[in-house]
Structure formats: C-alpha cells, structure tokens
Design an enzyme around this catalytic site. Structure first.
Site, PDB file in Angstrom:
ATOM      1  N   CYS A   1       0.843  -1.187   0.000  1.00 54.86           N
ATOM      2  CA  CYS A   1       0.000   0.000   0.000  1.00 54.86           C
ATOM      3  C   CYS A   1       0.887   1.249   0.000  1.00 54.86           C
ATOM      4  O   CYS A   1       1.820   1.364   0.788  1.00 54.86           O
ATOM      5  CB  CYS A   1      -0.917  -0.074   1.214  1.00 54.86           C
ATOM      6  SG  CYS A   1      -1.045   1.400   2.174  1.00 54.86           S
ATOM      7  N   GLU A   2       0.596   2.161  -0.918  1.00 51.14           N
ATOM      8  CA  GLU A   2       1.472   3.325  -1.055  1.00 51.14           C
ATOM      9  C   GLU A   2       1.249   4.360   0.049  1.00 51.14           C
ATOM     10  O   GLU A   2       2.005   5.301   0.184  1.00 51.14           O
ATOM     11  CB  GLU A   2       1.312   3.969  -2.431  1.00 51.14           C
ATOM     12  CG  GLU A   2       0.004   4.687  -2.652  1.00 51.14           C
ATOM     13  CD  GLU A   2      -0.083   5.320  -4.043  1.00 51.14           C
ATOM     14  OE1 GLU A   2       0.833   5.124  -4.844  1.00 51.14           O
ATOM     15  OE2 GLU A   2      -1.097   5.995  -4.299  1.00 51.14           O
ATOM     16  N   HIS A   3       0.218   4.185   0.831  1.00 54.42           N
ATOM     17  CA  HIS A   3      -0.033   5.139   1.910  1.00 54.42           C
ATOM     18  C   HIS A   3       0.713   4.792   3.190  1.00 54.42           C
ATOM     19  O   HIS A   3       1.024   5.663   3.985  1.00 54.42           O
ATOM     20  CB  HIS A   3      -1.536   5.220   2.214  1.00 54.42           C
ATOM     21  CG  HIS A   3      -2.335   5.687   1.031  1.00 54.42           C
ATOM     22  ND1 HIS A   3      -3.548   5.149   0.688  1.00 54.42           N
ATOM     23  CD2 HIS A   3      -2.058   6.621   0.101  1.00 54.42           C
ATOM     24  CE1 HIS A   3      -3.999   5.754  -0.397  1.00 54.42           C
ATOM     25  NE2 HIS A   3      -3.114   6.637  -0.789  1.00 54.42           N
ATOM     26  N   HIS A   4       0.969   3.505   3.420  1.00 55.95           N
ATOM     27  CA  HIS A   4       1.597   3.083   4.674  1.00 55.95           C
ATOM     28  C   HIS A   4       2.835   2.209   4.466  1.00 55.95           C
ATOM     29  O   HIS A   4       3.482   1.831   5.439  1.00 55.95           O
ATOM     30  CB  HIS A   4       0.592   2.297   5.532  1.00 55.95           C
ATOM     31  CG  HIS A   4      -0.634   3.086   5.893  1.00 55.95           C
ATOM     32  ND1 HIS A   4      -1.791   3.047   5.154  1.00 55.95           N
ATOM     33  CD2 HIS A   4      -0.860   3.961   6.900  1.00 55.95           C
ATOM     34  CE1 HIS A   4      -2.692   3.854   5.699  1.00 55.95           C
ATOM     35  NE2 HIS A   4      -2.151   4.430   6.759  1.00 55.95           N
TER      36      HIS A   4
ATOM     37  N   GLN B   1      -5.397  -0.456  -4.176  1.00 48.38           N
ATOM     38  CA  GLN B   1      -6.054  -1.611  -4.790  1.00 48.38           C
ATOM     39  C   GLN B   1      -6.885  -1.225  -6.019  1.00 48.38           C
ATOM     40  O   GLN B   1      -6.951  -1.961  -7.002  1.00 48.38           O
ATOM     41  CB  GLN B   1      -6.926  -2.303  -3.733  1.00 48.38           C
ATOM     42  CG  GLN B   1      -7.517  -3.616  -4.224  1.00 48.38           C
ATOM     43  CD  GLN B   1      -8.301  -4.322  -3.142  1.00 48.38           C
ATOM     44  OE1 GLN B   1      -7.973  -4.220  -1.966  1.00 48.38           O
ATOM     45  NE2 GLN B   1      -9.346  -5.029  -3.531  1.00 48.38           N
TER      46      GLN B   1
ATOM     47  N   HIS C   1      -5.861  -5.595   3.870  1.00 46.95           N
ATOM     48  CA  HIS C   1      -4.816  -4.573   3.977  1.00 46.95           C
ATOM     49  C   HIS C   1      -4.267  -4.551   5.405  1.00 46.95           C
ATOM     50  O   HIS C   1      -5.016  -4.325   6.345  1.00 46.95           O
ATOM     51  CB  HIS C   1      -5.387  -3.191   3.616  1.00 46.95           C
ATOM     52  CG  HIS C   1      -5.746  -3.068   2.175  1.00 46.95           C
ATOM     53  ND1 HIS C   1      -5.083  -2.222   1.327  1.00 46.95           N
ATOM     54  CD2 HIS C   1      -6.674  -3.721   1.425  1.00 46.95           C
ATOM     55  CE1 HIS C   1      -5.596  -2.342   0.102  1.00 46.95           C
ATOM     56  NE2 HIS C   1      -6.567  -3.234   0.140  1.00 46.95           N
TER      57      HIS C   1
ATOM     58  N   CYS D   1      -2.593  -2.357   6.766  1.00 42.42           N
ATOM     59  CA  CYS D   1      -2.754  -1.045   7.406  1.00 42.42           C
ATOM     60  C   CYS D   1      -4.133  -0.918   8.048  1.00 42.42           C
ATOM     61  O   CYS D   1      -4.343  -0.075   8.910  1.00 42.42           O
ATOM     62  CB  CYS D   1      -2.509   0.089   6.403  1.00 42.42           C
ATOM     63  SG  CYS D   1      -3.562   0.066   4.955  1.00 42.42           S
TER      64      CYS D   1
HETATM   65 ZN    ZN Z   1      -2.565   1.594   3.728  1.00 39.00          ZN
END
Ligand code: ZN
Length: 195
Positions: free
Chosen positions: A85-88, A126, A154, A156
């Site tokens: 995941c590119e956010h976490h 995703q 996920h 995260c």
């Molecule tokens: Zn994430």
C-alpha cells in the site's frame, strides 16, 4: 503465428544501498539501536525485502491466434496478489480473478498471473491495481471484454487504525462486453465466485 512481446517496465529500480542506509536512519528515529547485535543485519534485509516486493519478474507475453474461434469466457480464479500500500508501505494481499472474452487472440493461461504480478509489485492502491490489470489486457489482447476482481486484506487496516482484522476489500474493473452486457457480467461474477 505467435506474437511475442518482451515485457519491460519503465519503472526506476530500487537503490538497495540507499534503502539500507535509510532503514538504519529509520531504526534510529524509532528509538532503536541499529548497532545492536540483533538489528545489525536488519537494514540490509529490509532493503532486499522491499526491492523484491517492488520488482516484478520480466516475462514474455506470448499470444496465439484464436483459431478455434473460442468465444466463451476464459477465467483464472484466485491468482495470489501481494502488493504494498502506497499510503503506509504495509502489505496488502489476497486473490485476483481475471477473465476475458477472447477476440482474435488468446493468451497462455499462466500469463494472467504474471500480468497481475507486473502491477502488484509496486507501491499501489487496490483500485488502481485492478484497473491497470484490466487496461493492460484490453490494450495487449484486444479482447471482446475483460473483467478483473481483487479481494484483499490490507495490513494497514488489520494491524492498526480500525483494526478490521479479516475484513477484505473488493474492487472490480470491467471492460467491453463484460461491462455492457448484464448477462456476461453476471456470468463473470458467478464464475469468479462473487455473488
Ligand atoms: Zn494503507
């Protein structure tokens, strides 16, 4: 006649050495001692793990003429998906169901899994991953329709924040006949095991 296309990806590769240094800095920032015996090799391991997770294997995309005129859905179910995941920068993982309605060309079945990997080994969300797989198949195979469903958990969401352990996110991308014709769409979701 078969058509071969060497799949290369224009992505910038991972600078493993720079990543190793950055993980050392991260350990310090987290209040840990990267000089301790237990953590001595951690920066190198983490850098290699990220490098592996972000580098798809190259593959030859071989397509064949659809000589038999096969005009039913081709579907590969439960292809494993592992992505970040590119956010976490935490993993999300699950399965992809990838189907297409052949036009003039068909694709070796194992290649559907390689197309999933091509885009999964990246920093992703995703929704984009699902769409990229569908777009790629549409562009390279010119099929009458494409359907992609991804079900993933996920980390995260499971390990932190809402701690929704076991909850799965489902995304889909449909093209062509599978988007326009309700019966084809229904057949695709039924074969994929999504009701
Ligand atoms: Zn994430």
């Amino acid at each position: 006649m078969t058509a071969q296309l060497r799949v290369v990806h224009g992505r910038t590769g991972v600078d493993v050495e720079a990543a190793r240094r950055a993980v050392t800095d991260l350990l310090v920032a987290l209040g840990r001692d990267p000089g301790s015996e237990h953590l001595a090799d951690t920066p190198r391991r983490v850098a290699h793990a990220y490098s592996e997770l972000l580098t798809p294997r190259e593959f030859d995309l071989t397509t064949f003429p659809n000589e038999e005129g096969y005009d039913e859905l081709v579907l590969a179910r439960s292809i494993p998906v592992q992505s970040l995941c590119e956010h976490h920068l935490l993993p999300f993982h699950g399965v992809a169901h990838v189907g297409y309605l052949p036009g003039e060309r068909i694709l070796g079945l194992s290649k559907l899994a390689r197309v999933v990997e091509l885009f999964a080994r990246d920093l992703q969300v995703q929704e984009r991953l699902t769409k990229q797989i569908a777009d790629w198949l549409r562009d390279h195979l010119a099929p009458k329709g494409v359907g992609v469903v991804i079900e993933a958990e996920h980390m995260c969401m499971s390990l932190r924040g809402v701690r929704a352990t076991g909850s799965r996110t489902v995304t889909s991308a449909l093209k062509g006949v599978l988007r326009e014709d309700p019966r084809s769409r229904q057949e695709f979701f039924a074969l994929a095991g999504i009701s």
